[in-house]
Design an enzyme around this catalytic site. Structure first.
Site, PDB file in Angstrom:
ATOM      1  CB  CYS A  63      -0.948   0.000   1.198  1.00 23.19           C
ATOM      2  SG  CYS A  63      -2.089  -1.378   1.143  1.00 23.19           S
ATOM      3  CG  HIS A 103      -3.190   3.578   1.806  1.00 21.09           C
ATOM      4  ND1 HIS A 103      -3.637   3.114   0.592  1.00 21.09           N
ATOM      5  CD2 HIS A 103      -3.277   2.533   2.665  1.00 21.09           C
ATOM      6  CE1 HIS A 103      -3.968   1.836   0.709  1.00 21.09           C
ATOM      7  NE2 HIS A 103      -3.766   1.470   1.957  1.00 21.09           N
ATOM      8  CG  ASN A 139      -6.639  -0.646   0.988  1.00 21.41           C
ATOM      9  OD1 ASN A 139      -5.875  -0.296   0.080  1.00 21.41           O
ATOM     10  ND2 ASN A 139      -6.215  -1.046   2.172  1.00 21.41           N
TER      11      ASN A 139
HETATM   12  O1  UT7 Z   1      -3.883  -1.046   3.398  1.00 16.36           O
HETATM   13  C1  UT7 Z   1      -3.016  -1.561   4.346  1.00 16.36           C
HETATM   14  C2  UT7 Z   1      -3.361  -1.097   5.660  1.00 16.36           C
HETATM   15  N1  UT7 Z   1      -4.586  -1.720   6.124  1.00 16.36           N
HETATM   16  C3  UT7 Z   1      -5.310  -1.112   7.008  1.00 16.36           C
HETATM   17  O2  UT7 Z   1      -4.966  -0.015   7.339  1.00 16.36           O
HETATM   18  C4  UT7 Z   1      -6.459  -1.818   7.634  1.00 16.36           C
HETATM   19  C5  UT7 Z   1      -6.503  -1.464   9.077  1.00 16.36           C
HETATM   20  N2  UT7 Z   1      -7.560  -2.083   9.842  1.00 16.36           N
HETATM   21  C6  UT7 Z   1      -8.854  -1.748   9.690  1.00 16.36           C
HETATM   22  O3  UT7 Z   1      -9.207  -0.953   8.842  1.00 16.36           O
HETATM   23  C7  UT7 Z   1      -9.856  -2.334  10.667  1.00 16.36           C
HETATM   24  O4  UT7 Z   1      -9.165  -2.962  11.714  1.00 16.36           O
HETATM   25  C8  UT7 Z   1     -10.824  -3.359   9.997  1.00 16.36           C
HETATM   26  C9  UT7 Z   1     -11.796  -2.598   9.130  1.00 16.36           C
HETATM   27  C10 UT7 Z   1     -10.031  -4.364   9.195  1.00 16.36           C
HETATM   28  C11 UT7 Z   1     -11.619  -4.078  11.070  1.00 16.36           C
HETATM   29  O5  UT7 Z   1     -12.310  -3.169  11.915  1.00 16.36           O
HETATM   30  P1  UT7 Z   1     -12.257  -3.354  13.494  1.00 16.36           P
HETATM   31  O6  UT7 Z   1     -13.118  -2.305  14.058  1.00 16.36           O
HETATM   32  O7  UT7 Z   1     -10.810  -3.339  13.888  1.00 16.36           O
HETATM   33  O8  UT7 Z   1     -12.935  -4.751  13.695  1.00 16.36           O
HETATM   34  P2  UT7 Z   1     -12.325  -6.099  14.283  1.00 16.36           P
HETATM   35  O9  UT7 Z   1     -11.385  -6.725  13.336  1.00 16.36           O
HETATM   36  O10 UT7 Z   1     -11.857  -5.846  15.665  1.00 16.36           O
HETATM   37  O11 UT7 Z   1     -13.627  -7.004  14.332  1.00 16.36           O
HETATM   38  C12 UT7 Z   1     -14.775  -6.639  15.150  1.00 16.36           C
HETATM   39  C13 UT7 Z   1     -15.871  -7.635  14.913  1.00 16.36           C
HETATM   40  C14 UT7 Z   1     -15.412  -9.092  15.048  1.00 16.36           C
HETATM   41  O12 UT7 Z   1     -16.462  -9.806  15.644  1.00 16.36           O
HETATM   42  P3  UT7 Z   1     -16.401 -10.184  17.224  1.00 16.36           P
HETATM   43  O13 UT7 Z   1     -15.158 -11.014  17.378  1.00 16.36           O
HETATM   44  O14 UT7 Z   1     -16.335  -8.884  17.943  1.00 16.36           O
HETATM   45  O15 UT7 Z   1     -17.670 -10.932  17.428  1.00 16.36           O
HETATM   46  C15 UT7 Z   1     -15.290  -9.552  13.612  1.00 16.36           C
HETATM   47  O16 UT7 Z   1     -15.485 -10.942  13.460  1.00 16.36           O
HETATM   48  O17 UT7 Z   1     -16.389  -7.500  13.586  1.00 16.36           O
HETATM   49  C16 UT7 Z   1     -16.397  -8.787  12.925  1.00 16.36           C
HETATM   50  N3  UT7 Z   1     -16.180  -8.587  11.517  1.00 16.36           N
HETATM   51  C17 UT7 Z   1     -17.174  -8.378  10.637  1.00 16.36           C
HETATM   52  N4  UT7 Z   1     -18.519  -8.324  10.796  1.00 16.36           N
HETATM   53  C18 UT7 Z   1     -19.259  -8.082   9.695  1.00 16.36           C
HETATM   54  C19 UT7 Z   1     -14.999  -8.548  10.837  1.00 16.36           C
HETATM   55  N5  UT7 Z   1     -15.225  -8.321   9.535  1.00 16.36           N
HETATM   56  C20 UT7 Z   1     -16.560  -8.204   9.386  1.00 16.36           C
HETATM   57  C21 UT7 Z   1     -17.402  -7.974   8.277  1.00 16.36           C
HETATM   58  N6  UT7 Z   1     -18.739  -7.918   8.472  1.00 16.36           N
HETATM   59  N7  UT7 Z   1     -16.912  -7.774   7.044  1.00 16.36           N
END
Ligand code: UT7
Length: 321
Positions: A113, A248, A278
């Site tokens: 990225c 980004h 992204n």
């Molecule tokens: O380009 C390179 C750099 N990349 C980035 O900068 C990405 C950085 N990270 C992020 O943007 C965020 O961390 C994400 C968007 C990937 C995830 O958001 P989050 O608020 O950190 O969520 P999380 O991974 O902590 O997941 C929270 C909950 C989980 O469920 P439980 O364990 O709390 O029950 C996940 O299983 O959300 C669930 N979850 C989803 N639910 C519905 C994860 N993905 C999804 C989804 N739809 N697509």
């Protein structure tokens, strides 16, 4: 003194748009979750006849048109991608052949990225050293090809696309134009937080993207604010002097948090993650071109580019148009 001055930009997107609602038919997710956690509403996904090189060629042609520069005048193509058409040769050489400018250098850089930031700094250095005169700096990706479409934690986040800039070496006294300052970083210890589980020398497969999103998020805000401060200091400006930040486009919440840390108003941050998701190395030049074409970014503006990605790698670059 040689400066790499900006001449033009262009971008290209696949024909097909996929909304969050459509994705939620095949994977356990919802429009509400994706919008709330990321700001993404839709993404463009490459069809069978669209590849990283076709998107890169489209963006490059648009940038040359915008610059009013003929392809024959280009003697350097630096293409940032983590999803090349083939393992080799470099996708940049395909672009070179399609444009018909086989006289100079063409190669890919791979910093995921942050690829566009690495490509821009590399091209800037080559222009400043006198090794080239006019460069196409391209970010192009088809991340849809390396996504695990059953992993809702990653497959909803990415899209395909390309963006390109033409920069030209200009000799003169005016120190305040073109690429003013750049900083790049890498920390290979963070490999396991964001990587692809395949490749020619390990599995002989392309593999799929794997990411520990929450941890990447945390590192992104810290690393991006720190590299932005470095470039601001190198350039001898104040954060308030920046007209536009073109970040980004990974997650709207990262953009907000980074801007807040630097005291930059949200109105100065270009956001296209809602439309493009992204697009990895393509996201910065794609967002930049979008904001130029819709009239926000204008000649004379002071623009800060920044990105962070797999490796980890991260960087920022300040350019006066
Ligand atoms: O380009 C390179 C750099 N990349 C980035 O900068 C990405 C950085 N990270 C992020 O943007 C965020 O961390 C994400 C968007 C990937 C995830 O958001 P989050 O608020 O950190 O969520 P999380 O991974 O902590 O997941 C929270 C909950 C989980 O469920 P439980 O364990 O709390 O029950 C996940 O299983 O959300 C669930 N979850 C989803 N639910 C519905 C994860 N993905 C999804 C989804 N739809 N697509």
């Amino acid at each position: 003194m040689i400066r790499s001055v900006f001449r033009g930009s262009g971008s290209a997107l696949p024909a097909k748009v996929v909304s969050n609602a459509e994705l939620s038919k095949t994977v356990d997710t919802s429009d509400e979750w994706i919008v709330e956690r990321t700001g993404i509403r839709q993404r463009y996904i490459a069809g069978e006849d669209e590849t990283t090189s076709t998107l890169a060629i489209g963006a490059a042609r648009a940038a040359l048109d915008d610059a009013g520069i003929d392809a024959s005048e280009i003697d350097l193509i630096v293409l940032a991608t983590a999803t090349p058409d083939n393992t080799f040769p470099a996708t940049a050489t395909k672009v070179q052949a399609a444009l018909g400018c086989t006289g100079g250098m063409a190669f890919d850089v791979q910093a995921v990225c942050s690829g566009f930031l690495y490509a821009l700094a590399t091209a800037d250095s080559l222009l400043k050293s006198g090794m080239a005169k006019r460069a196409l700096v391209i970010g192009a990706e088809t991340f849809s090809r390396i996504l695990d479409w059953e992993d809702r934690g990653t497959c909803v986040l990415f899209g395909d696309g390309a963006g390109a800039l033409v920069i030209e070496a200009e000799e003169g006294e005016e120190a305040n134009r073109g690429v003013i300052a750049s900083r790049l970083h890498a920390d290979g210890d963070q490999h396991d937080l964001l990587y692809v589980d395949g490749g020619p020398s390990t599995t002989q497969t392309v593999g799929h993207l794997r990411m520990k999103g929450r941890e990447v998020f945390r590192h992104a805000v810290v690393n991006l604010s720190s590299v932005l401060r470095e470039v601001i200091e190198d350039a001898g400006i104040a954060a308030a002097d920046i007209d536009w930040v073109v970040p980004h486009q990974a997650n709207a919440r990262i953009l907000d948090a980074t801007a807040r840390k630097l005291g930059l108003p949200a109105e100065k941050v270009i956001v296209t993650v809602d439309r493009h998701a992204n697009t990895s190395a393509a996201s910065v030049p794609l967002a930049f071109d979008t904001a130029r074409k819709d009239g926000r970014i204008k000649d004379g503006d002071l623009v800060m580019f920044e990105a962070m990605g797999g490796g980890f790698t991260w960087g920022a670059s300040l350019m006066r148009l």
